[in-house]
Design a protein around this motif. Structure first.
Motif, PDB file in Angstrom:
ATOM      1  N   UNK A 119      97.804 151.396  79.470  1.00 32.01           N
ATOM      2  CA  UNK A 119      98.283 152.541  78.688  1.00 32.01           C
ATOM      3  C   UNK A 119      97.137 153.345  78.098  1.00 32.01           C
ATOM      4  N   UNK A 133     100.617 150.683  72.109  1.00 29.39           N
ATOM      5  CA  UNK A 133     101.312 150.546  70.832  1.00 29.39           C
ATOM      6  C   UNK A 133     100.730 149.374  70.037  1.00 29.39           C
ATOM      7  N   UNK A 145     110.690 151.387  68.166  1.00 27.10           N
ATOM      8  CA  UNK A 145     110.531 152.557  69.024  1.00 27.10           C
ATOM      9  C   UNK A 145     110.715 152.172  70.488  1.00 27.10           C
ATOM     10  N   UNK A 156     109.027 153.321  72.822  1.00 24.70           N
ATOM     11  CA  UNK A 156     107.682 153.162  73.385  1.00 24.70           C
ATOM     12  C   UNK A 156     107.204 151.716  73.258  1.00 24.70           C
ATOM     13  N   UNK A 157     107.482 151.136  72.067  1.00 24.00           N
ATOM     14  CA  UNK A 157     107.043 149.753  71.854  1.00 24.00           C
ATOM     15  C   UNK A 157     107.778 148.815  72.804  1.00 24.00           C
ATOM     16  N   UNK A 170     109.082 149.574  75.680  1.00 24.09           N
ATOM     17  CA  UNK A 170     108.578 149.821  77.034  1.00 24.09           C
ATOM     18  C   UNK A 170     107.234 149.127  77.252  1.00 24.09           C
ATOM     19  N   UNK A 171     106.381 149.223  76.256  1.00 17.79           N
ATOM     20  CA  UNK A 171     105.056 148.606  76.376  1.00 17.79           C
ATOM     21  C   UNK A 171     105.177 147.095  76.618  1.00 17.79           C
ATOM     22  N   UNK A 172     106.008 146.444  75.808  1.00 14.30           N
ATOM     23  CA  UNK A 172     106.148 144.998  75.968  1.00 14.30           C
ATOM     24  C   UNK A 172     106.838 144.658  77.290  1.00 14.30           C
ATOM     25  N   UNK A 173     107.830 145.472  77.668  1.00 13.46           N
ATOM     26  CA  UNK A 173     108.516 145.205  78.944  1.00 13.46           C
ATOM     27  C   UNK A 173     107.574 145.386  80.121  1.00 13.46           C
ATOM     28  N   UNK A 199     110.485 139.908  69.946  1.00 11.31           N
ATOM     29  CA  UNK A 199     109.068 139.768  69.630  1.00 11.31           C
ATOM     30  C   UNK A 199     108.670 140.747  68.520  1.00 11.31           C
TER      31      UNK A 199
END
Lengths: 247, 470
Positions: free
Chosen positions: A88, A92, B416, B418-419, B421-424, B436
């Protein structure tokens, strides 16, 4: 002839109400390194995000197969588990989970088994060393309070630990000082050398590519790939910019 | 596109045990509350005369006070339905082997013997209203630490100490339910840590309710003498019944000069419970109070531990978390009164609400004129997991001196996309990603808990999050 890893055909992607990608065709084979260049707003990051399945981007046409499967039908997590990785641009911050636990958890869900602590730690330390990361970052909350450079390194660290079949690096080098770019590029080099992982490197600078073997270079302008070449294209753009590709 | 998150009810069967409940084994007072009932309780418990009089005085005050109207509705609470006193037909015992099998099974499911084997100093487990199992490790007792049930303490050598402290900090004048508590209290723990004694391992107490409609009014009295140090853990879990259940316990904490007390609680009442627990701590010079508080279960909670920083340089650290799910209205918070000079309070609160759950955090920071150079910071963060949930923060700052430093910060947020999505993108399912993030949000609390409690809390969060994606 090595096997096709990723095949994108006529991919069209919308963000909000705007169509950003107007029909992308791209084929990445096992172990290849592709460079995707282009001016700001051309749709480079959109491509990376759409491939990973970011819900803010909507695929409105075309097809993508990854390792023979329909990628667009897969959940984000299944894309990751099947070997796709996106680094990314601005990851985040997640309070309350350490970088090391996060990576271990990711490795475990990918492999489907609990990794043993010691070998995991050893590998983590080794990769952190390559990236010139202080060991203390392993126990810090994921990205919380990390500088821009540290966040990028943490992304590359995840890539090295997860060892994906295809890594998309979304402007991993942007906003970094020379030393940090060199370090990150060392990590990318390690990934390239130590496995058979393919890469799509999205960048508008060329510093990260200096020590890297490049198979293909694509120029993305206004949501379309307008030129494809080899390493020499990188050097050409480096010299002349995107001027000649702009309408 | 934002997806609306729908949440299923959590399967609480894991915590809802009911073994061999059988009326003939129980002694019950008839439903409703009269002076005769209070007399009966007093007699049954063999109260000293002062306690009998005190109970009757409290009953009188109970009649005179109104049900609070400023918080969540208590309409579902019918006092006449609450059987005020139930106890199993067993005597106090110090040996695990002698605890009746059905009770033992329930406790074993709750992991008490295991916990004790591991690291805990003593277990005072309350089944209904009486202590049925009480044990303290010799190493703690040998240091002169008293850890017993309050009833025994009323008759032993510590009787004067009880009389001096009992309901002096929390009084029957405070509110209707404290008056009720004073009239019908039963069970609970008494801890006295003598001067300079540092109790290395946490003392633990388990309270639970196991009879339909039975109220529980346990009283905890802890005195940590000068320079002493104690960590006390209160764990709560109750079986689920359809009749409204009331819990109105009282916790009085006395922290002497330069002493430290850490009081940790994870409350996990079943979701029909009205939890109207009161806790108050009085801190002398240089003393330190630490509250770690997790509120999970119950239908309605009113819970605001109060700390009085009386002595100079006394301090409070409060760390709390509240998780309100479907059908829950959890009104929690804390109050701190700075009286001494150079007193300090640090308050950190997290609340999570989902599936229409409603959580309110009320904080009152009062800096009295005498509290020169006092410092207080309050930090509240709320996380709402969907659009139907609610979270409020109600901070009150009452500062009566110029010479104080008071800060308050509140954040309300959502998870969010975004958060997630980031972890997924790192392989986690949406549910795992959200869990989490929520666990991470609660991490500052679990870090304050002993490991086994931290694990229990994380399990609770995981349970609450299961089925949260729809």
């Amino acid at each position: 002839m090595s096997e096709e890893l990723l095949k994108i055909e006529n991919l069209k992607v919308k963000a909000g109400d705007n169509e950003i990608l107007h029909g992308i065709d791209l084929c990445v084979r096992k172990g290849e390194t592709h460079v995707l260049m282009g001016p700001n707003g051309a749709g480079k990051s959109t491509l990376g995000n759409a491939l990973m399945g970011n819900p803010n981007y909507e695929v409105i046409g075309g097809s993508v197969t990854f390792k023979g499967e329909n990628l667009l039908d897969m959940e984000v997590c299944d894309r990751a588990k099947s070997g796709l990785f996106l680094s990314f641009q601005s990851p985040i911050e997640v309070p309350g989970i350490s970088l090391s636990n996060f990576i271990r958890n990711s490795v475990d869900v990918k492999t489907g088994e609990k990794s043993r602590l010691l070998p995991f730690r050893r590998k983590l330390m080794e990769k952190m060393d390559i990236l010139d990361m202080d060991i203390s970052y392993a126990e810090r909350d994921l990205n919380v309070g990390f500088s821009g450079g540290e966040k990028k390194k943490a992304e590359i660290l995840q890539m090295l630990m997860l060892n994906p079949d295809l890594a998309i690096l979304d402007e991993t080098d942007s906003g970094l000082d020379i030393d940090a770019v060199r370090t990150v590029s060392r990590g990318v080099h390690d990934f390239h050398e130590s496995g058979e992982g393919a890469m799509i490197i999205i960048t508008h600078s060329t510093k990260i590519l200096e020590s890297l073997h490049v198979d293909y270079t694509h120029v993305l302008v206004d949501g379309r790939i307008v030129a494809t070449g080899g390493r020499e294209l990188v050097d050409e753009i480096n010299e002349n910019g995107f001027e000649k590709y702009l309408k | 596109m934002k997806e609306k998150t729908q949440v299923e009810d959590v399967d609480r069967s894991l915590y809802d045990f009911r073994y061999g409940y059988d009326d003939e084994h129980y002694y019950k007072v008839r439903e409703g509350l009269t002076p005769e009932i209070v007399e009966t309780i007093s007699k049954e418990k063999n109260d000293p005369e002062w306690m009998r009089e005190f109970r009757l005085k409290c009953l009188d005050l109970y009649y005179k006070q109104d049900i609070p109207d400023w918080g969540p509705s208590l309409d579902g609470l019918n006092m006449d339905d609450i059987v005020t006193y139930v106890r199993p037909n067993t005597k106090m015992t110090a040996k695990w082997e002698e605890v009746p099998a059905e009770i033992k099974e329930t406790f074993e499911k709750l992991g008490i013997p295991q916990a004790e084997r591991d690291s805990l100093a003593g277990v005072g487990a309350q089944y209904d209203s009486e202590l049925v199992y009480h044990n303290i490790r010799e190493e703690v007792a040998s240091k002169g630490v008293i850890y017993t049930d309050l009833e025994s303490a009323l008759h032993g050598e510590y009787a004067p100490m009880i009389e001096e402290h009992f309901m002096k900090l929390l009084t029957p004048y405070d509110h209707k339910f404290m008056a009720l508590h004073g009239a019908v209290w039963s069970g609970g723990s008494f801890v006295y840590v003598p001067k300079g004694v540092k109790v290395e391992i946490p003392l633990q107490s388990y309270f639970r309710l196991n009879a339909p409609g039975a109220g529980q009014f346990e009283h905890t009295l802890i005195i940590v003498d000068e320079g002493a140090d104690l960590h006390f853990i209160e764990g709560c879990s109750a079986p689920k019944y359809n009749i409204a259940n009331l819990h109105a316990g009282a916790v009085e904490l006395f922290v002497a000069k330069n002493a430290r007390l850490r009081y940790s609680t994870i409350e996990n009442w079943s979701k029909n419970m009205y939890n109207l627990n009161s806790k108050r701590a009085l801190i002398e010079e240089g003393g330190r109070m630490e509250f770690v508080s997790g509120s999970f279960g119950s239908h309605v909670s009113y819970l605001y531990p109060m700390t009085i920083l009386k002595g100079d340089r006394s301090s409070l650290e409060y760390t709390g978390i509240t998780f309100a799910g479907e059908g829950q209205n959890l009104d929690t918070g804390m109050k701190v009164v700075h009286i001494g000079r150079d007193t300090k309070s640090i308050v950190s609160s997290k609340s999570i609400s989902k599936s229409g759950g409603y959580s309110t955090f009320r904080s009152v920071v009062q800096i009295q004129n005498s509290a020169k150079n006092a410092k207080s910071t309050t930090d509240c963060a709320s996380l709402m997991l969907d659009d139907e949930s609610r979270s409020d923060t109600v901070p009150v700052m009452d500062v009566r001196t110029q010479d104080a430093d008071v800060g308050h910060e509140a954040k309300i947020g959502r998870i969010s996309d975004e958060a997630v999505f980031y972890l997924m993108s790192r392989g986690m399912s949406e549910e795992e990603a959200r869990t989490m993030i929520v666990s991470g949000f609660a991490d500052n609390v679990s870090k304050e808990l002993p490991l086994e409690y931290a694990i229990e809390m994380n399990n609770l969060i995981r349970l609450e999050m299961v089925g949260s994606i729809g």
